[in-house]
Design an enzyme around this catalytic site. Structure first.
Site, PDB file in Angstrom:
ATOM      1  N   HIS A  40      32.622  40.260  46.397  1.00  0.00           N
ATOM      2  CA  HIS A  40      33.871  40.279  47.389  1.00  0.00           C
ATOM      3  C   HIS A  40      33.982  41.717  48.029  1.00  0.00           C
ATOM      4  CE1 HIS A  40      38.368  40.481  48.280  1.00  0.00           C
ATOM      5  NE2 HIS A  40      38.006  39.302  48.526  1.00  0.00           N
ATOM      6  N   HIS A  65      38.395  36.281  43.097  1.00  0.00           N
ATOM      7  CA  HIS A  65      37.436  36.568  43.929  1.00  0.00           C
ATOM      8  C   HIS A  65      36.076  35.984  43.695  1.00  0.00           C
ATOM      9  CE1 HIS A  65      40.190  39.743  45.294  1.00  0.00           C
ATOM     10  NE2 HIS A  65      40.107  40.348  44.018  1.00  0.00           N
ATOM     11  N   CYS A  96      49.645  44.522  43.539  1.00  0.00           N
ATOM     12  CA  CYS A  96      50.219  43.240  43.993  1.00  0.00           C
ATOM     13  C   CYS A  96      51.768  42.895  43.648  1.00  0.00           C
ATOM     14  CB  CYS A  96      49.215  42.390  43.161  1.00  0.00           C
ATOM     15  SG  CYS A  96      47.616  42.498  43.665  1.00  0.00           S
ATOM     16  N   ASP A 136      49.294  38.046  38.555  1.00  0.00           N
ATOM     17  CA  ASP A 136      48.138  38.611  38.073  1.00  0.00           C
ATOM     18  C   ASP A 136      47.898  38.960  36.785  1.00  0.00           C
ATOM     19  OD1 ASP A 136      47.697  38.154  40.864  1.00  0.00           O
ATOM     20  OD2 ASP A 136      46.901  40.217  41.195  1.00  0.00           O
ATOM     21  N   ASP A 181      44.316  36.482  40.871  1.00  0.00           N
ATOM     22  CA  ASP A 181      43.501  37.192  41.792  1.00  0.00           C
ATOM     23  C   ASP A 181      42.273  36.185  41.396  1.00  0.00           C
ATOM     24  OD1 ASP A 181      43.534  39.281  43.401  1.00  0.00           O
ATOM     25  OD2 ASP A 181      42.279  40.407  42.195  1.00  0.00           O
ATOM     26  N   LYS A 207      44.610  33.896  45.010  1.00  0.00           N
ATOM     27  CA  LYS A 207      44.468  34.696  46.176  1.00  0.00           C
ATOM     28  C   LYS A 207      43.260  35.492  46.023  1.00  0.00           C
ATOM     29  CE  LYS A 207      47.334  38.061  44.072  1.00  0.00           C
ATOM     30  NZ  LYS A 207      46.564  39.253  44.096  1.00  0.00           N
ATOM     31  N   HIS A 261      36.005  42.762  39.757  1.00  0.00           N
ATOM     32  CA  HIS A 261      37.132  42.363  39.030  1.00  0.00           C
ATOM     33  C   HIS A 261      37.590  40.714  39.215  1.00  0.00           C
ATOM     34  CE1 HIS A 261      39.513  43.454  42.364  1.00  0.00           C
ATOM     35  NE2 HIS A 261      40.205  42.789  42.127  1.00  0.00           N
TER      36      HIS A 261
HETATM   37 ZN    ZN Z   1      41.544  41.855  43.329  1.00  0.00          ZN
END
Ligand code: ZN
Length: 205
Positions: A59, A55, A158, A15, A53, A113, A88
């Site tokens: 989310h 989304h 993470c 990330d 990351d 993810k 984010h």
């Molecule tokens: Zn996130």
């Protein structure tokens, strides 16, 4: 340490995205300071994987999706406790892009993810329901990897969950702390370091 000849080892950079660096929506203090360290580290590996990351807008991990809630509160969801975050790493936005200066030409896989609207995913291996796989363990096994080294953002979220799951999936696991930075909410960093040690993760400065 030069791992370049290690065909059974892969580096996983977690990330390292604009929103997690200073100026971004969910900035990790000094998150961008690791970029040159990660670039250097990556050159010691024959195989490098990035996580991203990723989304959808609205989310379930965003505080803005829960009226009356604010970022960094914890709520109860189907799969247990979930910390709420500022919006984010929304798919396709600048904030979701990898941080400028990240320079790893030989990246072999980018694993995304957090793209399911109702499940967050800290770990590169399993989403926050602790059941839904991302496919990364299967990929690593099929490629014949036995060892993974992790770095990136954030050490206590993470990177931490990815390291625990890497161990659970049977991989020898190292975290390079110099190439990672923490958010450190309410002692989360010391807790994460202790839990990683307990799980057999090698912590390297
Ligand atoms: Zn996130």
């Amino acid at each position: 340490m030069n791992n370049f000849a290690d065909e059974q080892g892969a580096l996983i950079v977690v990330d390292l995205q604009r929103d997690f660096c200073p100026g971004g929506a969910l900035a990790v203090p000094q998150g961008d300071a690791i970029v040159p360290v990660v670039n250097h580290l990556a050159r010691q590996f024959a195989h490098v994987i990035l996580t991203q990351d990723w989304h959808p807008a609205g989310h379930a991990s965003f505080a803005s999706s829960h009226p009356g809630r604010v970022p960094f509160e914890t709520i109860e969801v189907d799969y247990g406790q979930q910390t709420l975050w500022p919006d984010h790493c929304v798919q396709g936005t600048e904030g979701a892009a990898f941080v400028p200066g990240l320079d790893i030409p030989g990246v072999e896989l980018i694993i995304r993810k957090g793209y399911r609207a109702n499940i967050d995913s800290y770990s590169a291996f399993r989403e926050n329901d602790r059941k839904t796989p991302t496919g990364l363990a299967g990929y690593l096994r099929e490629r014949g990897f036995e060892r993974v080294t992790l770095c990136g953002l954030a050490t206590d979220f993470c990177v931490f969950f990815s390291a625990i799951d890497a161990r659970a999936a049977g991989f020898a696991t190292t975290v390079v702390l110099e190439a990672s930075r923490a958010i450190d909410i309410d002692g989360s960093l010391s807790g994460a370091l202790a839990a990683m040690r307990d799980a057999g993760v090698v912590l390297r400065d």
